[in-house]
Scaffold this motif. Structure first.
Motif, PDB file in Angstrom:
ATOM      1  N   ARG A 135     -32.552  -2.070  49.983  1.00  0.00           N
ATOM      2  CA  ARG A 135     -33.784  -2.851  49.996  1.00  0.00           C
ATOM      3  C   ARG A 135     -34.995  -2.052  49.496  1.00  0.00           C
ATOM      4  O   ARG A 135     -36.059  -2.041  50.091  1.00  0.00           O
ATOM      5  N   PHE A 136     -34.807  -1.362  48.393  1.00  0.00           N
ATOM      6  CA  PHE A 136     -35.924  -0.786  47.657  1.00  0.00           C
ATOM      7  C   PHE A 136     -35.484  -0.568  46.210  1.00  0.00           C
ATOM      8  O   PHE A 136     -34.298  -0.475  45.918  1.00  0.00           O
ATOM      9  N   ALA A 137     -36.469  -0.548  45.330  1.00  0.00           N
ATOM     10  CA  ALA A 137     -36.221  -0.269  43.918  1.00  0.00           C
ATOM     11  C   ALA A 137     -37.205   0.803  43.481  1.00  0.00           C
ATOM     12  O   ALA A 137     -38.248   1.012  44.118  1.00  0.00           O
ATOM     13  N   LEU A 138     -36.883   1.489  42.432  1.00  0.00           N
ATOM     14  CA  LEU A 138     -37.762   2.543  41.961  1.00  0.00           C
ATOM     15  C   LEU A 138     -39.152   1.998  41.641  1.00  0.00           C
ATOM     16  O   LEU A 138     -40.155   2.671  41.827  1.00  0.00           O
ATOM     17  N   GLY A 139     -39.214   0.768  41.197  1.00  0.00           N
ATOM     18  CA  GLY A 139     -40.486   0.136  40.882  1.00  0.00           C
ATOM     19  C   GLY A 139     -41.343  -0.182  42.086  1.00  0.00           C
ATOM     20  O   GLY A 139     -42.496  -0.607  41.938  1.00  0.00           O
ATOM     21  N   ASP A 140     -40.811   0.043  43.299  1.00  0.00           N
ATOM     22  CA  ASP A 140     -41.598  -0.168  44.513  1.00  0.00           C
ATOM     23  C   ASP A 140     -42.531   1.007  44.798  1.00  0.00           C
ATOM     24  O   ASP A 140     -43.335   0.945  45.738  1.00  0.00           O
ATOM     25  N   PHE A 141     -42.399   2.078  44.006  1.00  0.00           N
ATOM     26  CA  PHE A 141     -43.153   3.298  44.289  1.00  0.00           C
ATOM     27  C   PHE A 141     -43.993   3.734  43.094  1.00  0.00           C
ATOM     28  O   PHE A 141     -43.623   3.518  41.941  1.00  0.00           O
ATOM     29  N   ALA A 142     -45.111   4.378  43.399  1.00  0.00           N
ATOM     30  CA  ALA A 142     -45.934   5.023  42.381  1.00  0.00           C
ATOM     31  C   ALA A 142     -45.742   6.528  42.523  1.00  0.00           C
ATOM     32  O   ALA A 142     -46.151   7.114  43.528  1.00  0.00           O
ATOM     33  N   PRO A 143     -45.100   7.172  41.559  1.00  0.00           N
ATOM     34  CA  PRO A 143     -44.962   8.630  41.609  1.00  0.00           C
ATOM     35  C   PRO A 143     -46.327   9.301  41.455  1.00  0.00           C
ATOM     36  O   PRO A 143     -47.067   8.998  40.516  1.00  0.00           O
ATOM     37  N   VAL A 144     -46.657  10.198  42.385  1.00  0.00           N
ATOM     38  CA  VAL A 144     -47.945  10.893  42.360  1.00  0.00           C
ATOM     39  C   VAL A 144     -47.836  12.203  41.595  1.00  0.00           C
ATOM     40  O   VAL A 144     -48.628  12.490  40.695  1.00  0.00           O
ATOM     41  N   GLY A 145     -46.858  13.018  41.976  1.00  0.00           N
ATOM     42  CA  GLY A 145     -46.701  14.303  41.294  1.00  0.00           C
ATOM     43  C   GLY A 145     -45.484  15.065  41.785  1.00  0.00           C
ATOM     44  O   GLY A 145     -45.017  14.877  42.908  1.00  0.00           O
ATOM     45  N   LEU A 146     -44.986  15.916  40.904  1.00  0.00           N
ATOM     46  CA  LEU A 146     -43.878  16.805  41.235  1.00  0.00           C
ATOM     47  C   LEU A 146     -44.410  17.963  42.062  1.00  0.00           C
ATOM     48  O   LEU A 146     -45.578  18.353  41.914  1.00  0.00           O
ATOM     49  N   LEU A 147     -43.577  18.516  42.938  1.00  0.00           N
ATOM     50  CA  LEU A 147     -44.014  19.609  43.799  1.00  0.00           C
ATOM     51  C   LEU A 147     -43.132  20.843  43.677  1.00  0.00           C
ATOM     52  O   LEU A 147     -43.624  21.958  43.520  1.00  0.00           O
ATOM     53  N   SER A 148     -41.813  20.658  43.746  1.00  0.00           N
ATOM     54  CA  SER A 148     -40.939  21.829  43.709  1.00  0.00           C
ATOM     55  C   SER A 148     -39.552  21.468  43.220  1.00  0.00           C
ATOM     56  O   SER A 148     -39.150  20.299  43.219  1.00  0.00           O
ATOM     57  N   THR A 149     -38.844  22.487  42.783  1.00  0.00           N
ATOM     58  CA  THR A 149     -37.431  22.340  42.434  1.00  0.00           C
ATOM     59  C   THR A 149     -36.652  23.429  43.164  1.00  0.00           C
ATOM     60  O   THR A 149     -37.209  24.486  43.494  1.00  0.00           O
ATOM     61  N   SER A 150     -35.383  23.159  43.424  1.00  0.00           N
ATOM     62  CA  SER A 150     -34.571  24.127  44.146  1.00  0.00           C
ATOM     63  C   SER A 150     -33.098  23.871  43.876  1.00  0.00           C
ATOM     64  O   SER A 150     -32.688  22.732  43.615  1.00  0.00           O
TER      65      SER A 150
END
Length: 321
Positions: free
Chosen positions: A105-120
């Motif tokens: 019950r969610f789709a990627l279009g339900d969210f606004a990406p703000v910014g990347l923070l980290s990778t690991s």
């Protein structure tokens, strides 16, 4: 058609026109952590919150909403007001979950990406008491007795799950996936012998190695990591670039959040990411801090990652059962 719907909403990020009254923020902001307290993502949220609060000039507090490998938190965010007062730590696990379970019950279009923070990266680990000193030892043991070895993860669809399945395919071995209640359970499961190998993230793995009861066999990054220089990469062991499996973390808000608020959050996030406290956190956990030039850049990054995750899932033959 379903996948186009899943991605299509991201094209409209930044076009929301919802009105909001007064300067933002004028009260406390919540940062939802989808994973259990004490794990790598939780530690990241707790380092970030006061720095983000300082940049926003308002308090930011962490609230853990744990369940279903991040799904519960994502579904919760969809139901919150689109006012910028509820943020969520998003990871590639959210993409994986939706790809594995299209009816969520969610789709990627339900969210606004703000910014990347980290990778690991993740670390392939076994109990110190096990006979396996190398990846080849583990793979050969699993080949000799197909289905006898178990591998644990923080839940179905988490990066640790996908990594275990990918090892099975690339190594030509069969092991049984054991979904645990959260990533913090992975080291304990290995110590108890409930599981024989696992892929916790680097932050969790580093803490677990301090017990002296676990052994690191490989890291899933493209190159060896500075905090575990003696540990080879999975690519070295398996001779395949498909063994590079890195996780990322960023911040999402509700898709209908006004663009000026998304921009304000992006600026605050990038400010927080370059503070000495975050640099020290990254050094201690082996994470790499990574920011986005704009919310739109992060949106494109998420779209690219979604395509990549779809390919990895197809390779690994991962499923929800």
């Amino acid at each position: 058609m379903q996948r186009r719907h899943f991605l299509g909403g991201l094209a409209s990020v930044g076009l929301a026109t919802a009105a909001h009254a007064g300067p933002y923020p004028d009260r406390s902001v919540r940062l939802i952590c989808p994973y259990a307290a004490g794990g790598g993502p939780d530690l990241l949220c707790r380092e970030l919150a006061p720095l983000l609060g300082g940049a926003l000039k308002q308090s930011v507090y962490v609230e853990n909403k744990v369940g279903a490998g991040g799904v519960l938190a994502a579904q919760y965010l969809v139901g919150q007001p689109a006012d910028g007062y509820t943020l969520m730590l998003a990871t590639n696990a959210h993409l994986i979950q939706k790809l594995l379970q299209p009816k969520l019950r969610f789709a990627l279009g339900d969210f606004a990406p703000v910014g990347l923070l980290s990778t690991s990266c993740a670390v392939l680990m076994v109990a110190k008491s096990s006979p396996w000193q190398t990846v080849a030892d583990l793979v050969n043991a699993a080949r000799r007795e197909p289905g006898k070895l178990n591998f644990g993860s923080g839940g179905i669809g988490t990066p640790a799950h996908i990594a275990g399945e990918t090892l099975g395919v690339l190594g030509g071995m069969k092991a049984v996936h054991v979904p645990l209640t959260g990533s913090v359970e992975i080291p304990l499961s290995l110590m108890r012998g409930d599981t024989q190998f696992a892929f916790p993230n680097l932050g969790t793995a580093q803490q677990a190695l301090k017990t002296g009861k676990l052994r690191a066999l490989a890291v899933t990054s493209a190159k060896r990591v500075a905090v575990l220089p003696e540990v080879p990469t999975l690519v070295e062991a398996l001779k395949s670039d498909q063994a590079v499996l890195e996780a990322w973390s960023g911040i999402w808000v509700h898709a209908k959040t006004p663009p000026d608020i998304v921009a304000r959050l992006h600026t605050a996030l990038n400010h927080a990411a370059v503070q000495p406290r975050m640099a020290e956190y990254a050094r201690l956990t082996g994470s790499d801090l990574a920011t986005s030039p704009s919310p739109q850049d992060f949106t494109r990054f998420v779209q690219t990652e979604n395509t990549k995750m779809a390919e990895i899932i197809a390779l690994s033959q991962a499923h929800t059962s």
